[in-house]
Design an enzyme around this catalytic site. Structure first.
Site, PDB file in Angstrom:
ATOM      1  N   VAL A  50      21.990 -28.933   6.729  1.00 43.31           N
ATOM      2  CA  VAL A  50      22.469 -27.952   7.705  1.00 43.31           C
ATOM      3  C   VAL A  50      23.841 -27.467   7.264  1.00 43.31           C
ATOM      4  O   VAL A  50      24.733 -28.274   6.977  1.00 43.31           O
ATOM      5  CB  VAL A  50      22.560 -28.564   9.126  1.00 43.31           C
ATOM      6  CG1 VAL A  50      23.168 -27.552  10.108  1.00 43.31           C
ATOM      7  CG2 VAL A  50      21.195 -29.010   9.621  1.00 43.31           C
ATOM      8  N   ALA A  99      29.016 -28.906   6.497  1.00 45.41           N
ATOM      9  CA  ALA A  99      27.583 -29.070   6.272  1.00 45.41           C
ATOM     10  C   ALA A  99      27.231 -30.545   6.382  1.00 45.41           C
ATOM     11  O   ALA A  99      28.111 -31.403   6.447  1.00 45.41           O
ATOM     12  CB  ALA A  99      27.215 -28.536   4.883  1.00 45.41           C
ATOM     13  N   LYS A 100      25.969 -30.843   6.426  1.00 44.14           N
ATOM     14  CA  LYS A 100      25.526 -32.247   6.441  1.00 44.14           C
ATOM     15  C   LYS A 100      24.063 -32.277   6.025  1.00 44.14           C
ATOM     16  O   LYS A 100      23.330 -31.312   6.245  1.00 44.14           O
ATOM     17  CB  LYS A 100      25.670 -32.829   7.853  1.00 44.14           C
ATOM     18  CG  LYS A 100      25.758 -34.327   7.876  1.00 44.14           C
ATOM     19  CD  LYS A 100      27.171 -34.799   7.590  1.00 44.14           C
ATOM     20  CE  LYS A 100      27.283 -36.300   7.566  1.00 44.14           C
ATOM     21  NZ  LYS A 100      28.677 -36.735   7.442  1.00 44.14           N
ATOM     22  N   GLY A 101      23.646 -33.392   5.451  1.00 46.86           N
ATOM     23  CA  GLY A 101      22.252 -33.527   5.051  1.00 46.86           C
ATOM     24  C   GLY A 101      21.703 -34.880   5.464  1.00 46.86           C
ATOM     25  O   GLY A 101      22.462 -35.811   5.754  1.00 46.86           O
TER      26      GLY A 101
END
Ligand code: NAD
Length: 416
Positions: A60, A105-107
């Protein structure tokens, strides 16, 4: 309680409160309330027994208004898109509070890393990277380690990206091994940042480290490093809380000896240099500084009233819930919020990216000096907002961040 602990609801509540106090334009609010991009990928992996399993992965990107997306990738069985979305927005605010040129962001990948073999983990990492490859890059989105991912996972990610680009691109990811473009000082950075902002808080109260007692929850990367550095700086670490037990010594624990004890026995319990006490009760030990550095949702509407500290330095992400914010504000506790207190990690990640792009590596002293400069300035920015707007520190930190991000959006204008 489930509602109180929901990370997306917490992120949204804090965003709304700060945006309201800033009288933020309704259109900009709409832009920032939702992420700019959410990617879901289905990642086929050949398991060691010959079967194929398909894992769900997310990335995201909440905002790229101030620079490339930045944020970790976590591997866990209970990862959800909602959680990754909340964490991505936190990264936007964290990078903006410390004024580094990144968005957020992040995953995450839904998997059980503990039961995957090293080969399976490598294949999962490489295929996940390949699936999101057009969305990441040194100028687009720069992942990093998070829960259950480490230097090795980052090395695989960097290698996979580099193979596709037909050249070595170290700046695509941070948290890499030192020999592959990692930065000196990164393992200590988050704990060191916690110490720097705590020292700033002490200065405001006219307190000295030697007269300051500290209780730390979590003795891992952040808590262990903070304990070690703060103890060397003269602080009295009077309590360490782990998942299975806590140790207490009102005169101050010998942190190096405690680390040695845990290495030998696998636990901090039964340490000869202190009393072993109940881990839940230890949170309420009287102390000057409480440093939660284990997990989210620890300081809640139920635990906050019983805390016995003057300052809270949030090493962990999201240790305090929004209802607890109000209780702490009423109690007059000086909270150094997570998006400021633990931003030392992302700041040195930024240094890693800068060094990779320059191909010129700094010595540890330079990393630490620059980290200190950024943490001290950010602390002062937050406190100034808190005083000017009569807001508690967390609200002030969100206001600093939202102001910076919305200003960048306004300057760039809306591409139509
Ligand atoms: P870690 O796994 O190295 O350490 C966490 C420690 O907390 C472990 O020793 C674990 O046993 C302990 N723990 C787990 N549950 C506990 C409980 N209920 N009570 C007491 N102790 C418990 O993780 P870390 O990298 O130190 O991260 C800790 C927190 O800091 C997380 O919230 C993370 O998101 C946040 N954080 C980490 C970094 C970083 O650079 N590592 C940066 C920013 C924020």
């Amino acid at each position: 309680m489930a509602k109180e602990l929901n990370p997306w609801l917490a992120a949204d509540a804090r965003f709304n409160e700060a945006a309201g106090r800033l009288n933020m334009d309704e259109g900009i609010r709409k832009i920032l309330r939702s992420p700019s991009r959410e990617i879901t990928v289905y990642v086929p992996v050949l398991l060691d027994d010959g079967r194929i399993e398909v894992f769900t992965g997310y990335r995201v990107q909440h905002s790229i208004a101030r620079g490339p997306g930045k944020g970790g990738i976590r591997y866990a069985p209970d990862v959800t898109l909602e959680e990754v979305r909340a964490l991505a927005s936190w990264m936007t605010w964290k990078c903006a509070v410390v004024n580094i040129p990144y968005g957020g962001a992040k995953g995450g990948v839904i998997c059980e890393p503990q039961i995957l073999s090293p080969g399976e983990l490598e294949r999962l990492t490489r295929r996940y990277t390949a699936e999101i490859i057009e969305f990441i890059g040194p100028e687009k989105d720069v992942p990093a380690p998070d829960m259950n991912t480490n230097e090795q996972v980052m090395a695989w990610l960097m290698d996979t990206y580099s193979m596709h680009m037909r050249q070595t691109v170290t700046g695509v990811v941070t948290g890499k091994p030192l020999d592959l473009g990692g930065s000196r000082g990164r393992p200590e950075a988050t704990g060191r940042g916690c110490m720097i902002v705590t020292l700033q808080a002490l200065e405001r109260f006219g307190m000295k480290p030697e007269e300051t007692s500290v209780v730390i929850q979590g003795f891992g990367n952040v808590g262990g490093m903070a304990a070690r550095l703060m103890s060397k700086r003269g602080f009295k670490i009077t309590g360490i809380i782990e998942w299975d037990a806590a140790v207490h010594n009102a005169k101050g624990l010998d942190i190096e000896a405690l680390m040695q004890h845990r290495k030998q026995t696998g636990s901090i319990a039964e340490f000869a240099g202190g009393d072993t006490i109940d881990r839940d009760e230890a949170l309420y030990l009287p102390c000057d500084v409480l440093l939660p550095a284990a997990k989210e949702g620890v300081i809640t509407s139920q635990t906050a009233p019983k805390l016995n500290c003057k300052i809270i330095c949030e090493g962990a992400n999201g240790p305090t819930t929004p209802p607890a914010d109000r209780i702490l504000a009423d109690k007059g506790v000086f909270v150094i919020p997570d998006i400021l207190a633990n931003a030392g990690g992302v700041t040195v990640s930024y240094f890693e990216w800068v060094q990779d792009r320059q191909g010129f590596f700094w010595n540890e002293d330079l990393v630490n000096t620059r980290l200190e400069e950024i943490m001290v300035n950010s602390f002062k920015d937050v406190v100034k907002y808190s005083e000017t707007h009569k807001a508690h520190n967390r609200l002030a930190a969100y206001m600093v961040a939202l102001d910076r991000v919305s200003f960048a959006i306004k300057l760039r204008g809306l591409y139509a």
